[in-house]
Design an enzyme around this catalytic site. Structure first.
Site, mmCIF file in Angstrom:
data_model
loop_
_atom_site.group_PDB
_atom_site.id
_atom_site.type_symbol
_atom_site.label_atom_id
_atom_site.label_comp_id
_atom_site.label_asym_id
_atom_site.label_seq_id
_atom_site.Cartn_x
_atom_site.Cartn_y
_atom_site.Cartn_z
ATOM 1 N N ARG A 270 0.812 -1.221 0.000
ATOM 2 C CA ARG A 270 0.000 0.000 0.000
ATOM 3 C C ARG A 270 0.844 1.268 0.000
ATOM 4 N NH1 ARG A 270 -4.062 -3.250 3.945
ATOM 5 N NH2 ARG A 270 -5.370 -4.060 2.257
ATOM 6 N N TYR A 408 -6.457 -2.229 -6.745
ATOM 7 C CA TYR A 408 -5.576 -3.260 -6.185
ATOM 8 C C TYR A 408 -4.879 -2.812 -4.906
ATOM 9 C CZ TYR A 408 -1.894 -1.462 -9.529
ATOM 10 O OH TYR A 408 -1.018 -0.710 -10.280
ATOM 11 N N GLU A 409 -4.255 -3.781 -4.233
ATOM 12 C CA GLU A 409 -3.738 -3.628 -2.860
ATOM 13 C C GLU A 409 -4.872 -3.342 -1.872
ATOM 14 O OE1 GLU A 409 -0.866 -4.523 -2.446
ATOM 15 O OE2 GLU A 409 0.191 -4.192 -4.325
ATOM 16 N N GLY A 410 -6.047 -3.892 -2.168
ATOM 17 C CA GLY A 410 -7.228 -3.635 -1.344
ATOM 18 C C GLY A 410 -7.942 -2.402 -1.864
#
Length: 601
Positions: A270, A408-410
């Site tokens: 993140r 992406y990355e949550g």
């Protein structure tokens, strides 16, 4: 050494309740000679190898992405974060973030390949692997001889990563696992040499990680390349495992530890994603400024029109804020790692704990900077006008590439809720004292406000007081929501997301002010008027967001006298004594941009 660092470094989440001095934050102006050389080397690589080939990346030239990755490996860029014992450069966390920042500006396709390989493709082994696993795989990954990919997402398991259906079955002799399942959206799948695969053993509650070498004769097959909105030359495929045999010694960490591995990998990913959005903004701003200076309408360069100047100022301000917060957090993480190592903890464990400590800040950065790069590229298109919509200019590809960053990355929605949720958990564990400050805010609301005229003669005196008050606004809203809903707060996602926006703006605004205050003390206020203007402009906009989101939250769960008192408190906590002239601030910023014909901060 460890004691000194502990005194100066604010622990994860403590920025909300602890005052930070500008001397204690790291800024891009603090890069040392080694870091400046690394930055310049990366920029040279991007300008020589990537930027001139943007059209090939946009035409889905996957071979070019792989070739460029190998060149990056030859130059050592893939090994910055890898310990020297495994063929890496063993540099600190700031250097890792710096390389990720400047290598990502030309094209999202390469940026994604680079991030997937150096982060989730390599890092799980360096952080969780056995010594034998690290010696076997990491040197190949660090050099670019091999490329890594990360198989977590499944058709039915996206944000709910632990719900994956892929199975791992141990053989009767206990020597191998047989993995069967389907993974999707796998970056680098088309040219990777190995996968980090997450599968469930039996009826285990949590998934388990495995290192799986890529071999077609071992039950591994792939779907066709996905055709995507952006990052077009990033290889993205489905991967199918059909009784793929994996040696038992290739289990990564312990059985059932896969979810923890995945979450910690995402924390690092993140902040690196935030960094990867920075140079993309710089290049968009530079191109937009140059175009605005060249484009003539009504016998005048459009850079002279107020509507365009406003856009350029906001774009530059958000980029500057993103830099400020990202490098602040990166150095905090690095210092925490150093402190843990000084206590005798292994580098592996120290890095895990260091990043985990600042998981809140990592989520904040992921949301804020990914949304800023999207806004920046959108305004870049607008400044170019009709030409911005054309593939002949770099703006439309920048906009398309930026869109994935919010997913992406949550997803940003998940990260918004995580940031507040993790803060509450830290408070419950006693790592961050929220109860004491929240109680004081409640007492302040019941008290009589001071009518004394404060002394705001020093630079940022009022701005820092406003930041303190924005923190009180968050504590008031979040504290009341916790009292109202208790353990059911997770079910009230809209309130969590609004509170998260307040938290994000506090961290971003404070980081920007602290960076600029530090710079002004070093260079003198006269030399950094544009940076001062950006810090004030960002805070002004942050106050608006906190006001809006605070009001939205309060009226959603409070009624009657409680609601009136909280709204009155919100007005008090978002009040200026001396409202800034926003148009003048933007003019100061844009005048510098236009004169320099580029992002120059």
């Amino acid at each position: 050494m460890a004691d000194t660092i502990e005194k100066n470094v604010t622990r994860g989440g403590q920025f909300l309740v602890k005052e930070t001095k500008c001397e204690d934050v790291f800024t891009p102006e603090d890069f040392n000679e080694e870091q400046l050389m690394m930055r310049d080397s990366v920029k040279e690589f991007v300008d020589k190898e990537l930027w001139p080939n943007k059209d090939r990346f946009e035409k889905k030239d996957y071979a070019l992405t792989e070739e460029s990755m190998r060149k990056a490996g030859d130059l050592g860029f893939l090994s910055v974060a890898v310990p020297e014992a495994y063929g890496g450069m063993g540099m600190g966390f700031v250097n890792t973030v710096l390389v990720c920042d400047y290598i990502s500006g030309a094209t999202g396709s390469f940026s994604t390949a680079f991030g997937a390989h150096t982060g989730i493709g390599t890092m799980p082994i360096t952080l969780y692997g056995t010594e034998e696993q690290k010696q076997k795989y990491v040197p190949k990954l660090a050099s670019g001889e091999w490329f890594g990919a990360y198989c977590l997402t499944e058709p039915g398991a996206g944000s709910d990563a632990n719900s994956g259906k892929t199975k791992a079955v141990l053989s009767e002799d206990g020597k191998t696992y047989s993995i069967t399942g389907q993974k999707m959206w796998i970056s680098n799948a088309g040219f990777c040499s190995m996968f980090i695969v997450f599968a469930r053993i039996g009826d285990d509650k949590n998934i388990t990680g495995f290192i799986v070498e890529n071999a077609a004769d071992n039950g591994i097959s792939m779907g066709e390349e996905e055709h995507k909105l952006g990052i077009r030359a990033s290889s993205t495929r489905q991967v199918f495992f059909n009784e793929t045999k994996v040696p038992a010694e290739n289990m990564l960490s312990e059985r059932g530890n896969g979810f923890k591995i995945a979450m910690n990998a995402l924390n690092v990913g993140r902040i690196k994603l935030a960094a990867a959005c920075l140079d993309a903004q710089r290049r968009v701003i530079t191109n937009a400024t140059a175009y605005a200076n060249e484009r003539m309408q009504f016998n005048t360069a459009i850079s002279q029109f107020g509507a365009i100047r406003s856009k350029l100022a906001d774009m530059a301000t958000n980029c500057y804020a993103g830099e400020s917060a990202t490098y602040r957090a990166a150095k905090d993480i690095e210092d925490r790692i150093t402190a843990r190592e000084a206590e005798g903890i292994s580098h592996q464990e120290a890095e895990l704990k260091g990043v985990e400590e600042y998981a809140i800040e990592c989520s904040i950065l992921k949301v804020a900077v990914s949304e800023d790069v999207q806004s920046c590229s959108d305004e870049g298109i607008q400044i170019y006008g009709g030409m911005g919509f054309s593939e002949d200019t770099p703006m439309e590809s920048a906009w398309r590439d930026a869109r994935i960053a919010r997913i992406y990355e949550g997803t940003n929605e998940i990260n918004r809720m995580l940031s507040v949720g993790m803060l509450i958990k830290k408070a419950m564990k006693g790592h961050v004292d929220l109860l004491g400050p929240a109680t004081k805010v409640g007492e302040e609301l019941l008290g009589i406000p001071s009518f004394d005229t404060p002394d705001y003669s020093e630079l940022f005196a009022e701005e820092k007081e406003i930041v303190k008050n924005l923190k009180k606004a968050f504590l008031m809203v979040a504290g009341s929501a916790i009292q109202k809903f208790g353990t059911d707060l997770d079910a009230h996602q809209q309130i969590l997301m609004a509170a998260s926006d307040m938290l994000i703006e506090v961290y971003m605004a404070e980081s920007t002010i602290l960076r600029t205050e530090k710079l002004a003390k070093k260079e003198g206020e006269a030399k950094v008027q544009e940076q001062i203007a950006m810090a004030k402009l960002y805070l002004y906009q942050a106050v608006d967001i906190v006001t809006q989101k605070g009001k939205e939250s309060v009226i959603s769960f409070a009624e009657g006298d409680e609601q009136r008192m909280m709204l009155m408190g919100l007005r008090r906590f978002t009040k200026y004594s001396n409202m800034p002239n926003v148009v003048a601030l933007r003019e100061t910023i844009t005048s510098k941009l236009v004169a320099e014909n580029q992002y120059c901060f």
